[in-house]
Enzyme design. Structure first.
Site, PDB file in Angstrom:
ATOM      1  CE  LYS A   1       8.632   5.394  -2.371  1.00  0.00           C
ATOM      2  NZ  LYS A   1       8.819   4.170  -3.159  1.00  0.00           N
TER       3      LYS A   1
ATOM      4  CG  ASN B   1       0.111   6.870  -4.196  1.00  0.00           C
ATOM      5  OD1 ASN B   1      -0.780   7.474  -4.754  1.00  0.00           O
ATOM      6  ND2 ASN B   1       1.380   7.229  -4.299  1.00  0.00           N
TER       7      ASN B   1
ATOM      8  NE  ARG C   1     -15.958   1.510  21.819  1.00  0.00           N
ATOM      9  CZ  ARG C   1     -15.596   2.778  21.769  1.00  0.00           C
ATOM     10  NH1 ARG C   1     -16.354   3.658  21.174  1.00  0.00           N
ATOM     11  NH2 ARG C   1     -14.450   3.183  22.303  1.00  0.00           N
TER      12      ARG C   1
ATOM     13  CD  GLN D   1       1.570  11.043  -5.283  1.00  0.00           C
ATOM     14  OE1 GLN D   1       1.894  12.065  -5.860  1.00  0.00           O
ATOM     15  NE2 GLN D   1       1.887   9.856  -5.719  1.00  0.00           N
TER      16      GLN D   1
ATOM     17  CE1 TYR E   1       4.776   2.144  -1.817  1.00  0.00           C
ATOM     18  CE2 TYR E   1       2.614   1.147  -1.541  1.00  0.00           C
ATOM     19  CZ  TYR E   1       3.916   1.077  -1.964  1.00  0.00           C
ATOM     20  OH  TYR E   1       4.382  -0.080  -2.544  1.00  0.00           O
TER      21      TYR E   1
ATOM     22  CD  GLU F   1       9.126   4.867 -12.127  1.00  0.00           C
ATOM     23  OE1 GLU F   1       8.293   4.393 -11.362  1.00  0.00           O
ATOM     24  OE2 GLU F   1       9.071   4.778 -13.368  1.00  0.00           O
TER      25      GLU F   1
ATOM     26  CG  HIS G   1       9.476   1.208  -7.900  1.00  0.00           C
ATOM     27  ND1 HIS G   1       8.247   0.722  -7.530  1.00  0.00           N
ATOM     28  CD2 HIS G   1       9.810   0.530  -9.017  1.00  0.00           C
ATOM     29  CE1 HIS G   1       7.842  -0.198  -8.395  1.00  0.00           C
ATOM     30  NE2 HIS G   1       8.787  -0.332  -9.304  1.00  0.00           N
TER      31      HIS G   1
ATOM     32  CG  HIS H   1       9.693   0.709  -0.816  1.00  0.00           C
ATOM     33  ND1 HIS H   1       8.474   0.611  -1.447  1.00  0.00           N
ATOM     34  CD2 HIS H   1       9.583   0.013   0.339  1.00  0.00           C
ATOM     35  CE1 HIS H   1       7.657  -0.100  -0.691  1.00  0.00           C
ATOM     36  NE2 HIS H   1       8.308  -0.476   0.397  1.00  0.00           N
TER      37      HIS H   1
ATOM     38  NE  ARG I   1       2.065  -4.478  -6.421  1.00  0.00           N
ATOM     39  CZ  ARG I   1       1.269  -4.001  -7.384  1.00  0.00           C
ATOM     40  NH1 ARG I   1       1.665  -2.973  -8.104  1.00  0.00           N
ATOM     41  NH2 ARG I   1       0.096  -4.551  -7.628  1.00  0.00           N
TER      42      ARG I   1
END
Length: 186
Positions: free
Chosen positions: A75, A51, A26, A49, A135, A146, A65, A122, A62
């Site tokens: 993370k 995301n 399956r 959190q 994430y 930040e 950060h 990251h 990207r």
């Protein structure tokens, strides 16, 4: 039986988490997170959190950060569609791997995730079109906490696999590191 293999990387505390899918005719099930099983890898906080990102074009970068203390976060990054080159940079003051970076290929096919400790920056580069990431964060996002480092910072000399196709103005304007950067104190 654990649903994960925990693999050390050359950077202190940075782990690769390899999921072990269970399947039959399956399809399959692959656990993304289990607090009990990932505590040995260093995840000791609740998930604050979750995301999801979608990046359309191959070669997009990207990051890099991070969140400054007291909002530093762990993370767990998983690639659900496509393939990325995921990068973590150790920014922890007094760490034996301070300012070193490590990258892993994460894809929808290799069932790998990167568990990034507090005090790391990251970022990633998409290796295919239409990359979808999930994430899991140990702390909620706080805009005032930040931080960022330019992905092509010569001090880090990250060996990105592709030319940058696209990068946001914000990420391309992050500060460059200099000899005065002492790291993040957790």
């Amino acid at each position: 039986m654990s649903q994960f293999s925990i693999i050390d990387t050359p950077l202190f505390d940075l782990k690769v988490i390899e999921r072990k899918p269970i399947g039959d005719s399956r399809g399959h099930l692959a656990r993304i997170f289990c607090a009990d099983q990932l505590k040995d890898a260093g995840w000791k906080k609740p998930i604050a959190q979750i995301n999801q990102t979608m990046t359309k074009s191959r070669g997009t970068v990207r990051g890099l950060h991070f969140q400054n203390p007291p909002y530093a976060e762990m993370k767990l990054i998983s690639c659900l569609q496509g393939e990325i080159w995921d990068v973590a940079v150790d920014l922890r003051k007094n760490s034996p791997t301070f300012l070193q970076w490590h990258a892993e290929r994460l894809s929808s096919e290799n069932y790998r995730a990167l568990l990034i400790p507090e005090g790391f920056a990251h970022g990633f580069q998409t290796l295919t079109d239409d990359c979808e990431l999930l994430y899991l964060h140990s702390a909620p996002y706080k805009p005032a906490a930040e931080g960022g480092i330019r992905p092509n910072d010569p001090h880090l000399a990250i060996d990105w696999p592709l030319d940058f196709y696209e990068i946001s103005a914000r990420d391309s304007e992050h500060p460059l590191l200099n000899d005065l950067f002492e790291g993040i104190e957790l």
